[in-house]
Design an enzyme around this catalytic site. Structure first.
Site, PDB file in Angstrom:
ATOM      1  N   CYS A   2       0.853  -1.183   0.000  1.00 58.75           N
ATOM      2  CA  CYS A   2       0.000   0.000   0.000  1.00 58.75           C
ATOM      3  C   CYS A   2       0.894   1.241   0.000  1.00 58.75           C
ATOM      4  O   CYS A   2       1.967   1.256   0.593  1.00 58.75           O
ATOM      5  CB  CYS A   2      -0.945   0.106   1.191  1.00 58.75           C
ATOM      6  SG  CYS A   2      -2.087  -1.250   1.327  1.00 58.75           S
ATOM      7  N   ARG A  27       3.526  -0.132  -5.099  1.00 59.10           N
ATOM      8  CA  ARG A  27       3.334  -0.734  -3.777  1.00 59.10           C
ATOM      9  C   ARG A  27       2.014  -1.484  -3.644  1.00 59.10           C
ATOM     10  O   ARG A  27       1.754  -2.143  -2.633  1.00 59.10           O
ATOM     11  CB  ARG A  27       3.377   0.357  -2.702  1.00 59.10           C
ATOM     12  CG  ARG A  27       4.662   1.146  -2.678  1.00 59.10           C
ATOM     13  CD  ARG A  27       4.596   2.223  -1.633  1.00 59.10           C
ATOM     14  NE  ARG A  27       4.556   1.681  -0.309  1.00 59.10           N
ATOM     15  CZ  ARG A  27       5.609   1.383   0.428  1.00 59.10           C
ATOM     16  NH1 ARG A  27       6.816   1.581  -0.071  1.00 59.10           N
ATOM     17  NH2 ARG A  27       5.488   0.901   1.642  1.00 59.10           N
ATOM     18  N   TRP A  75      -2.829  -2.603  -1.630  1.00 62.26           N
ATOM     19  CA  TRP A  75      -2.527  -4.033  -1.827  1.00 62.26           C
ATOM     20  C   TRP A  75      -3.325  -4.730  -0.734  1.00 62.26           C
ATOM     21  O   TRP A  75      -3.014  -4.603   0.451  1.00 62.26           O
ATOM     22  CB  TRP A  75      -1.030  -4.298  -1.668  1.00 62.26           C
ATOM     23  CG  TRP A  75      -0.633  -5.692  -2.044  1.00 62.26           C
ATOM     24  CD1 TRP A  75      -0.353  -6.160  -3.294  1.00 62.26           C
ATOM     25  CD2 TRP A  75      -0.455  -6.804  -1.151  1.00 62.26           C
ATOM     26  NE1 TRP A  75      -0.019  -7.497  -3.234  1.00 62.26           N
ATOM     27  CE2 TRP A  75      -0.077  -7.917  -1.934  1.00 62.26           C
ATOM     28  CE3 TRP A  75      -0.582  -6.977   0.219  1.00 62.26           C
ATOM     29  CZ2 TRP A  75       0.176  -9.168  -1.394  1.00 62.26           C
ATOM     30  CZ3 TRP A  75      -0.338  -8.221   0.771  1.00 62.26           C
ATOM     31  CH2 TRP A  75       0.045  -9.310  -0.046  1.00 62.26           C
TER      32      TRP A  75
END
Ligand code: M6R
Length: 613
Positions: A2, A27, A75
Site C-alpha cells: 500500500c 506498492r 494491496w
C-alpha cells in the site's frame, strides 16, 4: 505494501496526491482512493483497480481548489479489493478520514468493542477500525485523539488523518511501516510511503521513526512521540534522486528502462570504493575495523526474493576469497529455526527497499542475539539502514518496476566489494589476485553496456517460439545456479508462466521427469570451471528431446550442435558471469511478458515493497 500520500499547503491538493500515488502504485494497485477538504466537508472518491480508474472517476474534481488531502493505493490484506474496502476510510460522522499502510493485528476485538458502542462499519478492513477508534476519543483535539487511539493498537501502521474541524492540519504517524515527510519552504508539507512520491516537489525529507507522530501544516511540521506526547527534533536529509529518475524516459516499461540502466547502477555502486592499483576496497560505512573483523567467524546473509538470489551468489564469492563460512537464509524462514548466532556472526541483510518486513524482523533478531548487522540497501534512510550498524548503499537509483533488475546487479556488485574487502582484511588474497578481481569488477559495467543491445536482439529471435509455453526450467551450476533461480523468478512473476530454477546436476534426481519435447529449458553454460559438467547435463536433456535454450560463451561452437537457440555472450572473468548472465534472463522474461500483453511493471498480486510478514 500500500502507498499513502498526504499534503497540506498552497498547491491544489488533488494533482499533488495523484502525482504521488502514481509513483507509489508499485506498492499495490488493487484499488485507490483520495479524500480532500472542501467547503468544510470531506470529498471522497474511491475505485476498484488501478489508479487510472480513480483518475477517470474524479473527473472535474481534479481541479478542486482544496489544498489539504490524503490518498491511497491498496494491496489488499483484510477484505477483497472492492470499492467499499478501498481507502480512505471514515468515522461515523463522515468528518474524519484516514489512509493506512500496515496491519492492525487486534482489529477484530477493537471492532467488536466499537460495534457495541454503536459504531457502524462499512468495510471489512482493519483500517476502518482506526477511524472509529479515533472518533471514540475525539473531542476537540485531533492529535490527542490519534495518540489515544494508537495507544490501543497492536500491529503496524503508516497513516494519514484529516478532520473537518482542523482543516489546516494533516496528521501522520508510523509504527513498523515506512513514512517520510517532504519539506518545502513555500509549497507546504508532504507525507508519503516512499521518496519517489515526493520528488516532483522536493528532495528535502524527514524520516519518521517508529512510535512517532507528525503534525503537518502549510508552515511545516512538528514531531511528537505517540506514547508520551513529547516533542522531538529530527534533521532533514537531502536526497540526490531527481523526479525524472522515477519516470520511463521513453521506454515502454520501467522494467526495460531499469534493465538498460544496469551499467550505470553498477558503476555508481562501485564508484569511489575500489582502487584498481592496489585492489583495495574501502567501505568505512560498515564500521568494521580490524578488531571487529577479528571477531567474525561466520557470516549470515538474510534476504527475500531476488535479494536472496544475490545472497546465494555472494556465498560463493565470500567463501572462496575471504574464506569465511557463509549461511544464506530466506528472511521469512530465518526467525523460525534454531539460530546459532552471537557476536562472532556478521549478519548482512540485503534489500532493495530496506523495508521488507521479513528481512527487517530478521535483522532485529540478529541484533538481539549479539550479531553485528550490516545492510546492503538501495533506499537512503529506509528502516533497515537506520536500524543496522552499517549500510553499503547500492546506488542504483529508484527502482519502480515490481520485478527487481538493476537493484539485483547493483547488489551483486556491492557483495563482490564486500567479499574483496573481507578477503583483503583477512589476508586471504594477495596483491595480484586483488588487482585481478578489482579489474574484473570495474570492467563488468562497460561489458554489460556494450552487450545489452546485442542480447536484446538475440532474445528477440526466440520470442515467437517460446512466448506461449506453459512451463520453463532454468538450470545453472555453481555461481550461476542462483542466476537460474533468478531467471525463473523473473519469468514467473511478470509473465505468469510456471518456471523453476534448478542446480543443473540436480535434474537427474527428479526434475528430469518433467522433460519432454514440449518443455523449454534454459541452461547457463559459460566456459567456466564447471562447463563440462553442465554440458553433460544439457546432453541428458537433449537425449530426452527437451527444448533447449543455451546461454554460453561467444565462439563456443559446441553449443550450436546441441540446439539452434543459443545466446552468445563474451568470455569474461568467471567471477563476473553471474552479473553478465543475469541480463539475458531478465530480457527473456521481459520480452515474453510484453509479448503476452502482461502488465510488466505491475504484475498481478504483487507489490514492490513487502511490508507485511
Ligand atoms: O526490497 P527487497 O529487496 O527486500 O525485496 C525483496 C523481494 O520482495 C523482491 O526481491 C521480490 O522478490 C521482487 N519482486 C523480485 O523481482
Amino acid at each position: 505494501m500500500c502507498g499513502i500520500v498526504g499534503y497540506v499547503g498552497s498547491k491544489r491538493v488533488v494533482p499533488v496526491i495523484f502525482e504521488g500515488l502514481k509513483r507509489l502504485e508499485y506498492r499495490g494497485y488493487d484499488s485507490a482512493g483520495i479524500v480532500y477538504l472542501e467547503n468544510e466537508a470531506l470529498v471522497k472518491f474511491r475505485c476498484e483497480g488501478k489508479l487510472i480508474n480513480l483518475e477517470n472517476h474524479v473527473g472535474e474534481a481534479y481541479l478542486s481548489s482544496s489544498c489539504v488531502g490524503i490518498g491511497h493505493t491498496r494491496w489488499a490484506t483484510h477484505g477483497a479489493p472492492t470499492t467499499d474496502n478501498a481507502h480512505p476510510h471514515s468515522d461515523c460522522s463522515g468528518k474524519l478520514a484516514i489512509v493506512h499502510n500496515g496491519i492492525i493485528e487486534n482489529y477484530h476485538s477493537l471492532r467488536e468493542e466499537l460495534r457495541e458502542r454503536g459504531h457502524k462499519f462499512t468495510s471489512e478492513t482493519d483500517t476502518e477500525v482506526l477511524a472509529h477508534l479515533i472518533e471514540e476519543y475525539l473531542e476537540d483535539d485531533l492529535v490527542k485523539a490519534v495518540r489515544l487511539a494508537l495507544d490501543r493498537v497492536e500491529g503496524s501502521y503508516a497513516l494519514g488523518v484529516i478532520w473537518t474541524e482542523e482543516p489546516h492540519t494533516l496528521i501522520a504517524a508510523r509504527n513498523h511501516s515506512p513514512l517520510v515527510l517532504g519539506v518545502h519552504d513555500e509549497a507546504g508539507s508532504f507525507m508519503a510511503s516512499d521518496i519517489p512520491a515526493l520528488l516532483p516537489y522536493t528532495n528535502r525529507v524527514v524520516f519518521l521513526e517508529d512510535g512517532e507522530l507528525a503534525v503537518l501544516t502549510e508552515k511545516g511540521h512538528t514531531l511528537f512521540s505517540i506514547a508520551t506526547g513529547e516533542k522531538k527534533e529530527r534533521g532533514e536529509v537531502v536526497i540526490d534522486w531527481s523526479a525524472s529518475m522515477a519516470e520511463k524516459a521513453g521506454f515502454r516499461h520501467f522494467m526495460l528502462k531499469e534493465i538498460f540502466e544496469q551499467p550505470q547502477a553498477i558503476a555508481n555502486t562501485i564508484s569511489g570504493r575500489v582502487n584498481l592499483e592496489t585492489g583495495e576496497v574501502t567501505l568505512p560505512e560498515i564500521g568494521l575495523d580490524d578488531q571487529a573483523l577479528g571477531k567474525i567467524k561466520r557470516i549470515f546473509l538474510v534476504a527475500c526474493g531476488t535479494s536472496w538470489h544475490a545472497a546465494l551468489v555472494a556465498k560463493y564469492w565470500i567463501e572462496k576469497w575471504a574464506r569465511i563460512p557463509v549461511e544464506v537464509d530466506i528472511a521469512s524462514e530465518y526467525r523460525y529455526r534454531t539460530l546459532i548466532v552471537d557476536e562472532s556472526v556478521l549478519t548482512v541483510a540485503i534489500s532493495q527497499s530496506g523495508e521488507t518486513a521479513d528481512t527487517l524482523a530478521g535483522i532485529r533478531l540478529a541484533g538481539k542475539l549479539g550479531s553485528r548487522v550490516v545492510t546492503i540497501c538501495n533506499v537512503v534512510g529506509s528502516t533497515m539502514t537506520r536500524e543496522a550498524d552499517g549500510t553499503i548503499y547500492t546506488h542504483a537509483g529508484p527502482e519502480i518496476g515490481v520485478a527487481s533488475t538493476k537493484a539485483f546487479t547493483a547488489q551483486l556488485a556491492a557483495l563482490f566489494l564486500l567479499a574483496l574487502f573481507l578477503a583483503e582484511k583477512k589476508g586471504t588474497i594477495d596483491l595480484e589476485k586483488r588487482q585481478e578481481l578489482a579489474k574484473a569488477l570495474v570492467g563488468i559495467g562497460p561489458v554489460v553496456e556494450k552487450e545489452l543491445p546485442l542480447i536484446q536482439e538475440q532474445i528477440g529471435t526466440l520470442i515467437d517460439s517460446f512466448y506461449d509455453c506453459r512451463d520453463f526450467l532454468f538450470i545453472g551450476r555453481g555461481m550461476n545456479f542462483p542466476i537460474a533461480l533468478e531467471g525463473a523468478l523473473k519469468l514467473k512473476e511478470i509473465s505468469y508462466i510456471h518456471a523453476e530454477g534448478y542446480a543443473a546436476g540436480e535434474l537427474k534426481h527428479g526434475p528430469i521427469a518433467l522433460i519432454d519435447k514440449e518443455m523449454p529449458i534454459l541452461a547457463i553454460v559459460p566456459r567456466d570451471g564447471v562447463y563440462s559438467k553442465v554440458i553433460s547435463n544439457v546432453e541428458e536433456i537433449k537425449a530426452r528431446q527437451g527444448r533447449l535454450v543455451l546461454l554460453g560463451s561467444r565462439g563456443d561452437t559446441q553449443l550450436r550442435t546441441l540446439t539452434d537457440d543459443v545466446i552468445y555472450l563474451p568470455e569474461i572473468h568467471e567471477e563476473m558471469n553471474p552479473i553478465l548472465y543475469t541480463i539475458p534472463a531478465q530480457l527473456l522474461a521481459y520480452e515474453i511478458a510484453a509479448r503476452r500483453g502482461c502488465d510488466v511493471d505491475q504484475p498481478r498480486n504483487l507489490a514492490k515493497s513487502v511490508t507485511v510478514e
